[in-house]
Scaffold this motif. Structure first.
Motif, PDB file in Angstrom:
ATOM      1  N   TYR A 110     -19.707 -31.986  -5.215  1.00 26.52           N
ATOM      2  CA  TYR A 110     -18.687 -32.952  -4.814  1.00 26.52           C
ATOM      3  C   TYR A 110     -18.340 -32.904  -3.338  1.00 26.52           C
ATOM      4  O   TYR A 110     -18.188 -33.934  -2.702  1.00 26.52           O
ATOM      5  CB  TYR A 110     -17.417 -32.742  -5.650  1.00 26.52           C
ATOM      6  N   GLY A 111     -18.230 -31.709  -2.785  1.00 29.25           N
ATOM      7  CA  GLY A 111     -17.849 -31.585  -1.382  1.00 29.25           C
ATOM      8  C   GLY A 111     -18.781 -32.315  -0.444  1.00 29.25           C
ATOM      9  O   GLY A 111     -18.386 -32.763   0.619  1.00 29.25           O
ATOM     10  N   GLY A 112     -20.041 -32.447  -0.838  1.00 30.40           N
ATOM     11  CA  GLY A 112     -21.022 -33.089   0.022  1.00 30.40           C
ATOM     12  C   GLY A 112     -20.883 -34.593   0.110  1.00 30.40           C
ATOM     13  O   GLY A 112     -21.244 -35.192   1.118  1.00 30.40           O
ATOM     14  N   GLY A 113     -20.371 -35.227  -0.924  1.00 31.57           N
ATOM     15  CA  GLY A 113     -20.275 -36.682  -0.935  1.00 31.57           C
ATOM     16  C   GLY A 113     -19.414 -37.231   0.181  1.00 31.57           C
ATOM     17  O   GLY A 113     -19.795 -38.190   0.865  1.00 31.57           O
ATOM     18  N   GLY A 114     -18.281 -36.608   0.409  1.00 26.00           N
ATOM     19  CA  GLY A 114     -17.387 -37.061   1.476  1.00 26.00           C
ATOM     20  C   GLY A 114     -17.979 -36.838   2.849  1.00 26.00           C
ATOM     21  O   GLY A 114     -17.877 -37.691   3.731  1.00 26.00           O
TER      22      GLY A 114
END
Length: 157
Positions: free
Chosen positions: A89-93
């Motif tokens: 998830y952290g990578g999407g932003g």
């Protein structure tokens, strides 16, 4: 058996340290100590804690906008690249923010190809805004390609 228990203990302690880095980073962030927050979140991200990567992505926004820190596009870009490397998830932003940076030419040379690549990565990492931007850019590029093909066909007539 002793070896198995040692491995479990090491994993448990490592998980607690990762959580501490995120929590300590949040406290540093609240105290406006962004350098310390960055260091703690980066360590958590390096250790595989997606919350650390997520917070790095948010910290990049502060640097991009100059909110509480001196505006620094390169610093924002580096933080987003770090977050984008993360598969969860952290990578999407981080990927979305990089896509927007290249899409708009904020602190970098405008590059639609890179923007599309980062929006696609964001989408693959379940960032809905990244998916919308990716789809929109693909539609625009397809229309431009169709127009180009029409122009070439009309010149041959």
């Amino acid at each position: 058996m002793k070896r198995y228990l040692k491995v479990l203990l090491a994993l448990f302690l490592n998980m607690n340290l990762m959580a501490d880095n995120v929590d300590d980073g949040l406290q540093a962030y609240k105290n406006k100590d962004y350098t310390k927050a960055e260091k703690l979140w980066e360590q958590a991200c390096d250790d595989g804690n997606t919350k650390g990567c997520f917070h790095l992505s948010n910290l990049g926004i502060l640097y991009k906008n100059g909110e509480g820190v001196e505006q620094d596009y390169n610093k924002a870009k580096n933080l987003w690249e770090k977050a984008c490397e993360n598969q969860d998830y952290g990578g999407g932003g981080g990927c979305y923010n990089l896509g927007r940076m290249y899409d708009m030419g904020d602190g970098v040379e405008q590059d639609f190809k890179k923007a599309v690549q980062y929006y696609k990565k964001a989408c693959e990492r379940e960032n809905s805004t990244g998916c919308h931007k990716y789809e929109a850019m693909i539609l625009i590029l397809n229309k431009k390609l169709e127009q180009y093909a029409d122009d070439i066909a009309n010149k041959k007539r």
